[in-house]
Design a protein around this motif. Structure first.
Motif, PDB file in Angstrom:
ATOM      1  N   UNK A  62       0.760  -1.077   0.069  1.00 19.93           N
ATOM      2  CA  UNK A  62       0.077  -0.105   0.087  1.00 19.93           C
ATOM      3  C   UNK A  62       0.844   1.282  -0.017  1.00 19.93           C
ATOM      4  N   UNK A  63       1.874   1.485   0.753  1.00 20.42           N
ATOM      5  CA  UNK A  63       2.748   2.676   1.034  1.00 20.42           C
ATOM      6  C   UNK A  63       3.496   2.805  -0.080  1.00 20.42           C
ATOM      7  N   UNK A  64       4.242   1.744  -0.605  1.00 24.83           N
ATOM      8  CA  UNK A  64       5.039   1.873  -1.809  1.00 24.83           C
ATOM      9  C   UNK A  64       4.304   2.475  -3.034  1.00 24.83           C
ATOM     10  N   UNK A  66       1.469   4.251  -2.760  1.00 25.09           N
ATOM     11  CA  UNK A  66       1.268   5.745  -2.674  1.00 25.09           C
ATOM     12  C   UNK A  66       2.515   6.553  -2.716  1.00 25.09           C
ATOM     13  N   UNK A  67       3.775   5.952  -2.695  1.00 22.78           N
ATOM     14  CA  UNK A  67       4.845   6.881  -2.810  1.00 22.78           C
ATOM     15  C   UNK A  67       5.182   6.951  -4.314  1.00 22.78           C
ATOM     16  N   UNK A  68       4.857   5.982  -5.080  1.00 21.44           N
ATOM     17  CA  UNK A  68       5.104   6.089  -6.578  1.00 21.44           C
ATOM     18  C   UNK A  68       4.015   6.934  -6.998  1.00 21.44           C
ATOM     19  N   UNK A  69       2.959   6.859  -6.560  1.00 17.95           N
ATOM     20  CA  UNK A  69       1.574   7.549  -6.990  1.00 17.95           C
ATOM     21  C   UNK A  69       1.974   8.997  -6.965  1.00 17.95           C
ATOM     22  N   UNK A  70       2.497   9.417  -5.810  1.00 14.60           N
ATOM     23  CA  UNK A  70       2.885  10.946  -5.463  1.00 14.60           C
ATOM     24  C   UNK A  70       3.776  11.375  -6.198  1.00 14.60           C
ATOM     25  N   UNK A  71       4.778  10.635  -6.451  1.00 15.59           N
ATOM     26  CA  UNK A  71       5.921  11.194  -7.222  1.00 15.59           C
ATOM     27  C   UNK A  71       5.784  11.490  -8.445  1.00 15.59           C
ATOM     28  N   UNK A  72       4.709  10.469  -9.197  1.00 17.22           N
ATOM     29  CA  UNK A  72       4.409  10.580 -10.589  1.00 17.22           C
ATOM     30  C   UNK A  72       3.561  11.878 -10.912  1.00 17.22           C
ATOM     31  N   UNK A 116       2.647  -3.463  -7.886  1.00 19.75           N
ATOM     32  CA  UNK A 116       1.678  -2.635  -7.304  1.00 19.75           C
ATOM     33  C   UNK A 116       2.449  -1.045  -7.592  1.00 19.75           C
ATOM     34  N   UNK A 117       3.883  -1.179  -7.529  1.00 17.95           N
ATOM     35  CA  UNK A 117       4.544   0.249  -8.022  1.00 17.95           C
ATOM     36  C   UNK A 117       4.404   0.327  -9.287  1.00 17.95           C
ATOM     37  N   UNK A 118       4.335  -0.752 -10.240  1.00 18.29           N
ATOM     38  CA  UNK A 118       3.933  -0.451 -11.881  1.00 18.29           C
ATOM     39  C   UNK A 118       2.542   0.200 -12.024  1.00 18.29           C
ATOM     40  N   UNK A 119       1.689  -0.322 -11.246  1.00 18.25           N
ATOM     41  CA  UNK A 119       0.429  -0.021 -11.321  1.00 18.25           C
ATOM     42  C   UNK A 119       0.301   1.466 -11.067  1.00 18.25           C
ATOM     43  N   UNK A 120       0.895   1.988  -9.855  1.00 16.44           N
ATOM     44  CA  UNK A 120       0.724   3.231  -9.430  1.00 16.44           C
ATOM     45  C   UNK A 120       1.352   4.320 -10.235  1.00 16.44           C
ATOM     46  N   UNK A 362       3.414   8.184   3.651  1.00 16.92           N
ATOM     47  CA  UNK A 362       4.268   8.370   5.015  1.00 16.92           C
ATOM     48  C   UNK A 362       2.830   7.934   6.118  1.00 16.92           C
ATOM     49  N   UNK A 363       1.639   8.311   6.114  1.00 18.21           N
ATOM     50  CA  UNK A 363       0.761   7.940   7.294  1.00 18.21           C
ATOM     51  C   UNK A 363       0.716   6.459   7.048  1.00 18.21           C
ATOM     52  N   UNK A 364       0.575   5.723   6.061  1.00 16.21           N
ATOM     53  CA  UNK A 364       0.391   4.157   6.272  1.00 16.21           C
ATOM     54  C   UNK A 364       1.966   3.535   6.778  1.00 16.21           C
ATOM     55  N   UNK A 365       2.967   4.130   6.240  1.00 22.88           N
ATOM     56  CA  UNK A 365       3.987   3.601   6.903  1.00 22.88           C
ATOM     57  C   UNK A 365       4.257   3.938   8.624  1.00 22.88           C
ATOM     58  N   UNK A 366       4.135   4.906   8.950  1.00 27.84           N
ATOM     59  CA  UNK A 366       4.020   5.440  10.394  1.00 27.84           C
ATOM     60  C   UNK A 366       3.034   4.782  11.040  1.00 27.84           C
ATOM     61  N   UNK A 367       1.713   4.432  10.578  1.00 29.74           N
ATOM     62  CA  UNK A 367       0.494   3.905  11.280  1.00 29.74           C
ATOM     63  C   UNK A 367       0.745   2.681  11.456  1.00 29.74           C
TER      64      UNK A 367
END
Length: 409
Positions: A62-64, A66-72, A116-120, A362-367
């Motif tokens: 999930x978190x990775x 979101x990271x890829x999604x955000x950076x793109x 999942x990163x590729x999908x994101x 960040x939220x998923x990783x931290x929580x």
């Protein structure tokens, strides 16, 4: 001016059948995009068991993402402004279909995370460019209501992702959830491709895009833009972060099945759908300030109940209320995002989405990490208080900005 004339003609009552169909298909695309984001949420305990890893490691699916999604976002904003937002969305759905199929074929957690990163990387284009396309096609006075219609697909996607992620994991197996997503994306991409040729003459002309670095400079020197993007970052961390671990909380604390936990959290999406269905009335009743304030408070209060109630049944109405409150808050954020960079709307909206999903990662990783050290009740309760404060801050910021603009007019 010609641009104003075009915008005034795109009020909701004047939208052409072609534009209405385009908005409907964008809703389907946003549905799939959000569903594929949320489909792993109820799978976490099962992925942890299957791959023999703690939930904090399984949550990287999930978190990775979101990271890829955000950076793109920084990539797709200028691309959408230059080559056409609708066309880029169509191509992105094809990429998501391939990525979802690869997820279904994953032999280990590492391959699943990579898929999942590729999908994101593809999914990152869908929701923000859909919103930006609406921003180009619909006048601001009618835009929030129209964005709510597109947002209906997003809310349905949350519901479907949570529900079918848990249901298929408990029945046919987690891989079939990704097979379903691959088929859904393939179907939507075909429909978008068919519609694309009809939009060449139907879509109003947006502003001529300005240079990308000039866009970033405008944002960096704009106090409101800096504040707004900071709020988007916090929203992603608190709202989407806590949503990702809610099913795991219900499963572990109340010992209910993944299907029931996923179905319960799916009511979050139904609450959002209820807002979308009543958006016209609700927007006129509360306005932007009231939507931000009441939305944040409703979400926070609902999650306090989810966190501390000894009866899991109370999570059913609470998830619904939380979804309604989130939709009130987020719909207001979306409308403001379409005005962040009016001359390069694709970049403005994708900056908003980028900060929000960076916050989510960040939220998923931290929580998820906090789950290993603290009880989930305290984590969800603290998160709920932050969201309440966020709603109050946004409402005051909007009221102050509106007053400033009125004084300058």
């Amino acid at each position: 001016m010609k641009t104003n004339t075009n915008h005034s003609q795109t009020a909701t009552h004047a939208l052409s059948p072609t534009t209405r169909r385009a908005i409907f298909l964008l809703s389907l695309a946003t549905f799939c995009s959000m569903a594929v984001q949320r489909i792993c949420d109820p799978m976490l305990p099962e992925l942890s068991r299957i791959f023999g890893t703690p939930i904090s490691e399984a949550s990287r699916a999930i978190s990775f993402f979101a990271i890829a999604y955000g950076l793109m976002q920084l990539f797709y904003g200028p691309v959408g402004d230059r080559f056409g937002k609708y066309r880029v969305v169509m191509l992105a759905t094809i990429g998501c279909s391939v990525g979802s199929l690869l997820s279904a074929l994953s032999a280990d957690l590492t391959f699943l995370i990579a898929a999942r990163i590729g999908t994101a990387l593809a999914a990152a284009a869908i929701i923000p460019l859909s919103l930006a396309w609406v921003g180009d096609a619909v006048h601001y006075e009618q835009r929030q209501e129209t964005l709510a219609r597109v947002g209906l697909g997003t809310m349905l996607g949350i519901t479907a992702g949570q529900l079918f992620g848990g249901l298929l994991t408990d029945t046919l197996g987690w891989r079939w959830a990704f097979v379903l997503m691959s088929a859904a994306f393939a179907t939507v991409s075909f429909l978008l491709w068919q519609q694309l040729k009809h939009l060449k003459q139907a879509t109003p002309h947006a502003h001529a895009p300005i240079g990308f670095f000039q866009q970033l400079k405008e944002v960096a020197h704009n106090p409101w833009a800096r504040t707004f993007l900071s709020l988007a970052l916090i929203e992603g961390a608190t709202v989407f972060g806590v949503l990702a671990v809610t099913a795991a909380h219900l499963h572990q604390v109340h010992h209910i099945s993944l299907t029931l936990a996923g179905g319960t959290t799916a009511l979050f999406g139904l609450g959002g759908m209820a807002y979308m269905a009543t958006a016209k009335i609700t927007i006129r009743r509360f306005g932007e300030v009231g939507l931000a304030r009441n939305g944040g408070i409703s979400f926070g209060a609902a999650f306090v109940v989810i966190a501390f109630s000894p009866w899991w049944q109370l999570a059913l109405p609470s998830c619904f209320v939380a979804g309604f409150g989130f939709a009130m808050f987020h719909n207001t954020m979306q409308a403001k995002a379409t005005q962040l960079l009016p001359k390069a709307r694709g970049t403005g909206v994708t900056l908003f989405a980028g900060f929000m999903f960076l916050g989510q990662s960040l939220g998923v990783l931290v929580l998820a990490e906090l789950f290993n050290h603290y009880n989930s009740q305290s984590i969800l309760g603290a998160d709920a208080m932050v969201v309440c404060a966020l709603g109050l801050f946004l409402s005051r910021a909007i009221a102050k900005r509106n007053a400033t603009q009125a004084d300058q007019a």
